[in-house]
Motif scaffolding. Structure first.
Motif, PDB file in Angstrom:
ATOM      1  N   ILE A 154      12.837  -3.575  -5.062  1.00 14.21           N
ATOM      2  CA  ILE A 154      12.401  -3.975  -3.725  1.00 14.21           C
ATOM      3  C   ILE A 154      13.558  -4.528  -2.907  1.00 14.21           C
ATOM      4  O   ILE A 154      13.660  -4.296  -1.699  1.00 14.21           O
ATOM      5  N   GLU A 155      14.473  -5.244  -3.560  1.00 10.62           N
ATOM      6  CA  GLU A 155      15.593  -5.831  -2.818  1.00 10.62           C
ATOM      7  C   GLU A 155      16.512  -4.768  -2.210  1.00 10.62           C
ATOM      8  O   GLU A 155      17.282  -5.049  -1.276  1.00 10.62           O
ATOM      9  N   ASN A 156      16.417  -3.541  -2.736  1.00 14.75           N
ATOM     10  CA  ASN A 156      17.230  -2.464  -2.174  1.00 14.75           C
ATOM     11  C   ASN A 156      16.476  -1.614  -1.147  1.00 14.75           C
ATOM     12  O   ASN A 156      17.026  -0.664  -0.602  1.00 14.75           O
ATOM     13  N   ALA A 157      15.236  -1.973  -0.865  1.00 15.73           N
ATOM     14  CA  ALA A 157      14.425  -1.204   0.083  1.00 15.73           C
ATOM     15  C   ALA A 157      14.889  -1.461   1.507  1.00 15.73           C
ATOM     16  O   ALA A 157      15.482  -2.503   1.819  1.00 15.73           O
ATOM     17  N   THR A 158      14.599  -0.504   2.385  1.00 16.36           N
ATOM     18  CA  THR A 158      14.895  -0.708   3.801  1.00 16.36           C
ATOM     19  C   THR A 158      13.930  -1.736   4.371  1.00 16.36           C
ATOM     20  O   THR A 158      12.895  -2.055   3.768  1.00 16.36           O
ATOM     21  N   GLU A 159      14.247  -2.242   5.540  1.00 18.08           N
ATOM     22  CA  GLU A 159      13.366  -3.227   6.180  1.00 18.08           C
ATOM     23  C   GLU A 159      11.980  -2.625   6.426  1.00 18.08           C
ATOM     24  O   GLU A 159      10.953  -3.284   6.214  1.00 18.08           O
ATOM     25  N   PHE A 160      11.945  -1.363   6.888  1.00 25.44           N
ATOM     26  CA  PHE A 160      10.671  -0.695   7.113  1.00 25.44           C
ATOM     27  C   PHE A 160       9.860  -0.608   5.828  1.00 25.44           C
ATOM     28  O   PHE A 160       8.648  -0.891   5.811  1.00 25.44           O
ATOM     29  N   GLU A 161      10.519  -0.232   4.727  1.00 27.06           N
ATOM     30  CA  GLU A 161       9.812  -0.091   3.450  1.00 27.06           C
ATOM     31  C   GLU A 161       9.268  -1.425   2.966  1.00 27.06           C
ATOM     32  O   GLU A 161       8.135  -1.511   2.487  1.00 27.06           O
ATOM     33  N   ARG A 162      10.077  -2.491   3.106  1.00 28.77           N
ATOM     34  CA  ARG A 162       9.605  -3.816   2.671  1.00 28.77           C
ATOM     35  C   ARG A 162       8.396  -4.260   3.479  1.00 28.77           C
ATOM     36  O   ARG A 162       7.429  -4.797   2.934  1.00 28.77           O
ATOM     37  N   GLU A 163       8.430  -4.032   4.795  1.00 22.76           N
ATOM     38  CA  GLU A 163       7.300  -4.403   5.648  1.00 22.76           C
ATOM     39  C   GLU A 163       6.058  -3.580   5.281  1.00 22.76           C
ATOM     40  O   GLU A 163       4.940  -4.110   5.258  1.00 22.76           O
ATOM     41  N   TYR A 164       6.265  -2.308   5.008  1.00 24.86           N
ATOM     42  CA  TYR A 164       5.145  -1.431   4.664  1.00 24.86           C
ATOM     43  C   TYR A 164       4.520  -1.863   3.340  1.00 24.86           C
ATOM     44  O   TYR A 164       3.285  -1.928   3.211  1.00 24.86           O
ATOM     45  N   ILE A 165       5.351  -2.175   2.351  1.00 23.29           N
ATOM     46  CA  ILE A 165       4.850  -2.613   1.049  1.00 23.29           C
ATOM     47  C   ILE A 165       4.068  -3.910   1.187  1.00 23.29           C
ATOM     48  O   ILE A 165       2.998  -4.087   0.579  1.00 23.29           O
ATOM     49  N   GLU A 166       4.557  -4.817   2.023  1.00 22.76           N
ATOM     50  CA  GLU A 166       3.844  -6.081   2.240  1.00 22.76           C
ATOM     51  C   GLU A 166       2.479  -5.821   2.878  1.00 22.76           C
ATOM     52  O   GLU A 166       1.473  -6.422   2.494  1.00 22.76           O
ATOM     53  N   LYS A 167       2.440  -4.911   3.859  1.00 22.00           N
ATOM     54  CA  LYS A 167       1.173  -4.566   4.497  1.00 22.00           C
ATOM     55  C   LYS A 167       0.211  -3.945   3.481  1.00 22.00           C
ATOM     56  O   LYS A 167      -0.982  -4.249   3.476  1.00 22.00           O
ATOM     57  N   GLU A 168       0.736  -3.071   2.641  1.00 22.76           N
ATOM     58  CA  GLU A 168      -0.109  -2.433   1.636  1.00 22.76           C
ATOM     59  C   GLU A 168      -0.724  -3.462   0.695  1.00 22.76           C
ATOM     60  O   GLU A 168      -1.911  -3.406   0.374  1.00 22.76           O
ATOM     61  N   ASN A 169       0.084  -4.412   0.251  1.00 20.92           N
ATOM     62  CA  ASN A 169      -0.428  -5.445  -0.653  1.00 20.92           C
ATOM     63  C   ASN A 169      -1.485  -6.295   0.040  1.00 20.92           C
ATOM     64  O   ASN A 169      -2.518  -6.633  -0.546  1.00 20.92           O
ATOM     65  N   ASN A 170      -1.244  -6.629   1.311  1.00 19.64           N
ATOM     66  CA  ASN A 170      -2.221  -7.418   2.061  1.00 19.64           C
ATOM     67  C   ASN A 170      -3.515  -6.649   2.266  1.00 19.64           C
ATOM     68  O   ASN A 170      -4.608  -7.200   2.146  1.00 19.64           O
ATOM     69  N   ASP A 171      -3.380  -5.351   2.572  1.00 25.33           N
ATOM     70  CA  ASP A 171      -4.573  -4.542   2.810  1.00 25.33           C
ATOM     71  C   ASP A 171      -5.391  -4.369   1.541  1.00 25.33           C
ATOM     72  O   ASP A 171      -6.617  -4.276   1.587  1.00 25.33           O
ATOM     73  N   PHE A 172      -4.718  -4.325   0.398  1.00 28.95           N
ATOM     74  CA  PHE A 172      -5.452  -4.188  -0.858  1.00 28.95           C
ATOM     75  C   PHE A 172      -6.235  -5.458  -1.162  1.00 28.95           C
ATOM     76  O   PHE A 172      -7.335  -5.420  -1.695  1.00 28.95           O
ATOM     77  N   ILE A 173      -5.647  -6.594  -0.808  1.00 26.32           N
ATOM     78  CA  ILE A 173      -6.302  -7.871  -1.066  1.00 26.32           C
ATOM     79  C   ILE A 173      -7.422  -8.125  -0.060  1.00 26.32           C
ATOM     80  O   ILE A 173      -8.488  -8.628  -0.391  1.00 26.32           O
TER      81      ILE A 173
END
Length: 375
Positions: A154-173
Motif C-alpha cells: 500500500i505504501e507504494n500505491a499512487t495517491e488515487f489508489e490509496r484513496e480508492y482503497i480507503e473508499k472501498e474499505n469504508n463502503d464495505f463497512i
C-alpha cells in the motif's frame, strides 16, 4: 432479450453467475466486491470454468485486495492486463450465449455510491464479439499465480489508489455492505447484533428488502412472531411479493399457529416459484400441524418431485441450494426410512462443511444434526 439495470446491479450479476452452467469470462478494470467473489467460488466448486482479466494495480493486487490465491487454487484463471492503465473494460460472458456490459466496476463503491448501469444481452453476434475481444485481451495479459498475486504494498500505491482503497474499505463497512456482517451474525445466531446492524442499514435505506426480510427472521427466531409478521408484510410492500417475502409471512403465521393463513402464503410462494423445495416443505409441515394428513401427504409428493428434479440436475445448482434440497429431501423420509434420511442428511453436511464461512448458516446445521440423530 435485452435488460437494462440502474439499481441492484450486484444482485443481478450474482444471479447470472449462479445460473452459469459451463463457463464465465470476466473483464473488469477493478474487482473488490467480495459478495460477487464468493459467488464465483461457489461456481468453481461446481467445476465451472472461470477466467478474469483485471488491472494489475494496488486496488486489485495488493495485500489489502481480494485474496486471489483461493480463486486460483480452486481452478480459476486470473490475468493482469498489460499495460494496466489502459484497461477500462467492464463486461462478462456466461456460457458463450449471455453477457453484460456497462459502466459498473465490480467494486463496493460502484454498488453503494455511484450512479451506474449494466445492459444484459443474449444476442449471439454481440456475445461472439465480446468473446473475441476477451481472447484478444488475454494475449496482452500476464497470468496470475502465487508469485505475483496480492504482492503490491500500500505504501507504494499512487495517491488515487490509496484513496480508492480507503473508499472501498469504508463502503464495505458502511451502508449496504453492513448487510454481509448482519447476515453472518444471524447465521451465528447472534440476533441482537444482527438486528442492530440491520436497523442501521434501514436508517439510510428504508426500502432495503434484504434487510427487512432478515430482520423478520431475527424476530421470528427470537419468538417475537407478531413483529416478524409485520416486517414480512413490509418486505412484501417493498419487494412486490417475492417468494421469500411470502415464505416469511407463512412461517410467521405457522409460529403463531395460524395454519390456515400460513398455508395460503406458502401456496402464494409456490405459485411464484414452483421450483424451490422449501416452500413445499413448509406447507407440508403446516398441514401436518393442522391435522390435514391427507393434504400433507399430497404436498409431500410434490416436495419429493421438486427435490428429485433439483438433485438430478445438481451440476447446474449452486452448493447452498443443493444442500438445502438435501435437507428437505431427507425430511420426507422421517419415520419411514431412517437409512435414506441419514444418507441425504450426510450429503447436506458434507456440503455445509465445505461452504465458505460467510455462507454457513448454523440453523441449517441444526436441521442436519436433527436428521442424523433422530430415527
Amino acid at each position: 432479450m435485452i435488460k437494462l439495470y440502474f439499481d441492484n446491479i450486484e444482485s443481478e450479476i450474482i444471479k447470472a453467475i449462479i445460473d452459469a452452467e459451463n463457463s464465465i469470462k470476466i473483464a473488469v478494470a477493478w474487482f473488490t466486491n467480495k459478495r460477487i467473489y464468493n459467488a464465483l467460488l461457489l461456481k468453481l466448486d461446481q467445476s465451472i470454468s472461470i477466467e478474469i482479466i483485471i488491472r494489475d494495480d494496488s486496488i486489485n493486487n495488493s495485500t489489502k485486495s481480494i485474496g486471489w490465491d483461493r480463486f486460483i487454487e480452486n481452478g480459476g484463471k486470473l490475468y493482469f492486463f498489460n499495460p494496466s492503465e489502459n484497461f477500462h473494460h467492464k463486461f462478462f460472458i456466461v456460457d458463450t450465449n449471455f453477457g453484460s456490459t456497462g459502466s459498473y466496476n465490480w467494486t463496493n463503491h460502484a454498488e453503494s455510491k455511484n450512479e451506474e448501469n449494466v445492459l444484459f444481452v443474449d444476442n449471439k453476434q454481440i456475445i461472439q464479439e465480446f468473446t473475441n475481444e476477451f481472447d484478444s485481451l488475454k494475449l496482452n495479459s500476464i497470468i496470475g499465480n502465487n508469485d505475483n498475486i496480492n504482492v503490491k504494498l500500500i505504501e507504494n500505491a499512487t495517491e488515487f489508489e490509496r484513496e480508492y482503497i480507503e473508499k472501498e474499505n469504508n463502503d464495505f463497512i458502511n451502508g449496504k455492505f453492513e448487510f454481509a456482517e448482519a447476515q453472518l451474525k444471524y447465521n451465528l445466531k447472534e440476533y441482537s447484533d444482527s438486528i442492530n446492524l440491520l436497523n442501521k442499514i434501514l436508517e439510510s435505506e428504508q426500502e432495503n428488502i434484504d434487510a427487512i426480510i432478515l430482520l423478520g427472521w431475527c424476530y421470528l427466531r427470537l419468538g417475537k412472531n407478531t413483529k416478524a409478521l409485520t416486517y414480512a408484510f413490509n418486505a412484501c410492500k417493498v419487494g412486490m411479493k417475492t417468494p421469500e417475502c411470502l415464505n416469511l409471512i407463512g412461517c410467521s403465521y405457522s409460529a403463531m399457529e395460524d395454519y390456515k393463513n400460513a398455508i395460503k402464503y406458502f401456496d402464494f410462494a409456490i405459485e411464484k416459484d414452483p421450483n424451490t423445495s422449501v416452500w413445499y416443505k413448509n406447507k407440508m409441515n403446516a398441514l401436518d400441524c393442522r391435522g390435514s394428513t391427507n393434504a400433507a401427504d399430497k404436498v409431500e409428493i410434490e416436495l419429493t418431485k421438486t427435490c428429485s428434479q433439483i438433485i438430478r440436475n445438481k451440476e447446474g445448482v449452486d452448493s447452498y441450494t443443493l444442500m438445502k434440497t438435501y435437507i428437505d429431501f431427507a425430511e420426507t423420509f422421517i419415520n419411514r426410512n431412517y437409512p435414506t434420511q441419514r444418507k441425504y442428511a450426510n450429503y447436506a453436511k458434507e456440503i455445509f462443511e465445505n461452504l465458505d464461512e460467510n455462507f454457513k448458516d448454523f440453523h441449517d446445521l441444526d436441521d442436519i444434526e436433527m436428521l442424523l440423530n433422530n430415527p
